[in-house]
Design a protein around this motif. Sequence first.
Motif, PDB file in Angstrom:
ATOM      1  N   THR A  79       0.827  -1.205   0.000  1.00 51.49           N
ATOM      2  CA  THR A  79       0.000   0.000   0.000  1.00 51.49           C
ATOM      3  C   THR A  79       0.861   1.255   0.000  1.00 51.49           C
ATOM      4  O   THR A  79       0.644   2.183  -0.798  1.00 51.49           O
ATOM      5  N   ASN A  84     -11.067   6.412   0.121  1.00 54.21           N
ATOM      6  CA  ASN A  84     -11.947   6.274   1.285  1.00 54.21           C
ATOM      7  C   ASN A  84     -12.108   4.789   1.591  1.00 54.21           C
ATOM      8  O   ASN A  84     -13.167   4.194   1.425  1.00 54.21           O
ATOM      9  N   THR A  85     -11.015   4.187   2.045  1.00 52.21           N
ATOM     10  CA  THR A  85     -11.006   2.740   2.266  1.00 52.21           C
ATOM     11  C   THR A  85     -11.800   2.338   3.498  1.00 52.21           C
ATOM     12  O   THR A  85     -12.379   1.261   3.537  1.00 52.21           O
ATOM     13  N   ALA A  86     -11.828   3.199   4.511  1.00 53.13           N
ATOM     14  CA  ALA A  86     -12.521   2.833   5.749  1.00 53.13           C
ATOM     15  C   ALA A  86     -14.023   2.761   5.546  1.00 53.13           C
ATOM     16  O   ALA A  86     -14.671   1.800   5.956  1.00 53.13           O
ATOM     17  N   ILE A 138     -13.741  -0.871   2.705  1.00 54.88           N
ATOM     18  CA  ILE A 138     -13.955  -2.035   3.574  1.00 54.88           C
ATOM     19  C   ILE A 138     -15.377  -2.574   3.449  1.00 54.88           C
ATOM     20  O   ILE A 138     -15.567  -3.786   3.334  1.00 54.88           O
ATOM     21  N   ILE A 167      -8.301  -4.183   5.616  1.00 59.68           N
ATOM     22  CA  ILE A 167      -8.066  -3.327   6.776  1.00 59.68           C
ATOM     23  C   ILE A 167      -6.609  -2.896   6.836  1.00 59.68           C
ATOM     24  O   ILE A 167      -6.296  -1.756   7.202  1.00 59.68           O
ATOM     25  N   TYR A 181      -4.661  -2.383   4.288  1.00 66.23           N
ATOM     26  CA  TYR A 181      -4.537  -1.307   3.295  1.00 66.23           C
ATOM     27  C   TYR A 181      -5.034   0.000   3.890  1.00 66.23           C
ATOM     28  O   TYR A 181      -4.396   1.053   3.741  1.00 66.23           O
ATOM     29  N   ASP A 182      -6.169  -0.055   4.568  1.00 65.04           N
ATOM     30  CA  ASP A 182      -6.743   1.149   5.164  1.00 65.04           C
ATOM     31  C   ASP A 182      -5.794   1.747   6.194  1.00 65.04           C
ATOM     32  O   ASP A 182      -5.595   2.964   6.249  1.00 65.04           O
ATOM     33  N   THR A 218      -4.095   5.319   5.742  1.00 64.05           N
ATOM     34  CA  THR A 218      -4.395   6.350   6.740  1.00 64.05           C
ATOM     35  C   THR A 218      -3.120   6.924   7.331  1.00 64.05           C
ATOM     36  O   THR A 218      -2.985   8.141   7.510  1.00 64.05           O
ATOM     37  N   GLN A 245      -9.358  -1.909  -2.954  1.00 71.16           N
ATOM     38  CA  GLN A 245      -9.100  -0.782  -2.067  1.00 71.16           C
ATOM     39  C   GLN A 245      -8.466   0.375  -2.837  1.00 71.16           C
ATOM     40  O   GLN A 245      -8.751   1.536  -2.558  1.00 71.16           O
ATOM     41  N   ALA A 259     -10.645   9.938  -0.416  1.00 70.71           N
ATOM     42  CA  ALA A 259     -10.908   9.892   1.018  1.00 70.71           C
ATOM     43  C   ALA A 259     -11.480  11.209   1.537  1.00 70.71           C
ATOM     44  O   ALA A 259     -11.084  12.293   1.093  1.00 70.71           O
TER      45      ALA A 259
END
Length: 305
Positions: free
Chosen positions: A61, A89-91, A95, A111, A113-114, A118, A237, A243
């Motif tokens: 990532t 906006n992975t979260a 996800i 997760i 990746y998130d 982040t 992702q 994001a």
Amino acid sequence: MAFLLELVPALLLGMLLAQRWPDLAGVLAPPLVRWGVPFSLMGLLLRSGLHWDVLEMGVLTLAAVGSGLLAVQRWCSSPAERLGAVVGNTAYFGIPAALALLPPQALSYAISYDLAGTLFTWTIGPSLMAQRRLALQPLLTALVRSPASQGLLGAALLQLSPWDGVLAAWLWWPARAVVWLSLVVLGLRIAPVLGRPLPFGVLVSMAIKLVLFPLAVLVMAVLLRLPPLLLAPLVLQAAAPTAVAVLLLAESVGTDAGADSAVDTRRPAALVLWSTLAALLTVPLWAWLLQLLGLSTGLSTGAGA
């Protein structure tokens, strides 16, 4: 998808509040960044657990997002558009999409990746958005002070305690509340955006984020011969829309390429809003493409996977 039931009301509430308090977003964003992000990340990490076996996804990532940010310099004119072209906006989108499109064993990779994304966003993002030179010492300082680092450290310490399960349950809903409030802030900035033509730079950033960036990640994953269980969440992702953190950073930093505050917030808001709407179509198309290419063997693109 189920997350639309939270996405749409939060955006609508923000739009309604903007009619009465047009400057409310600037008031909410700084404490949300300072206190909300660490708690949100702690809740997410405690819920999923910290595992060393997803470290590979974190490294991939950081490599993808970092190299992508360097590659878009000539195509995106403003810091917000550059960051928005590679940070997803992975979260809140990626996800839930992974939950709907991938089997449960792929969730830990999504997760990871998130978490890495982040950490990258809140370490590099403030300097990038304020157009400060990226030097080693300031970056290390930013890393220590990053809300993502604080959330990671807090989650690691809490997971070592005998009450980690109870704490995970307690923090889960505050973590979701932070995400919801972030979407309200986005809604506060949507009102000036709706009805206006999209700037060309925003369209370019959207095209990179939803098409070119996940395509580059897919090529990288194929060349590295990653297994489907790792490849599929990595690509999905990467295909997540811009994001909300890009907007929060613009709000908290307050400047974007020397532009005035109004322009600064409208462009990131437009990028987040329209990339999210477009991703409702493009993310399922990426999942379908992975199936078509035979790169998601053993994975499912149906709900309930």
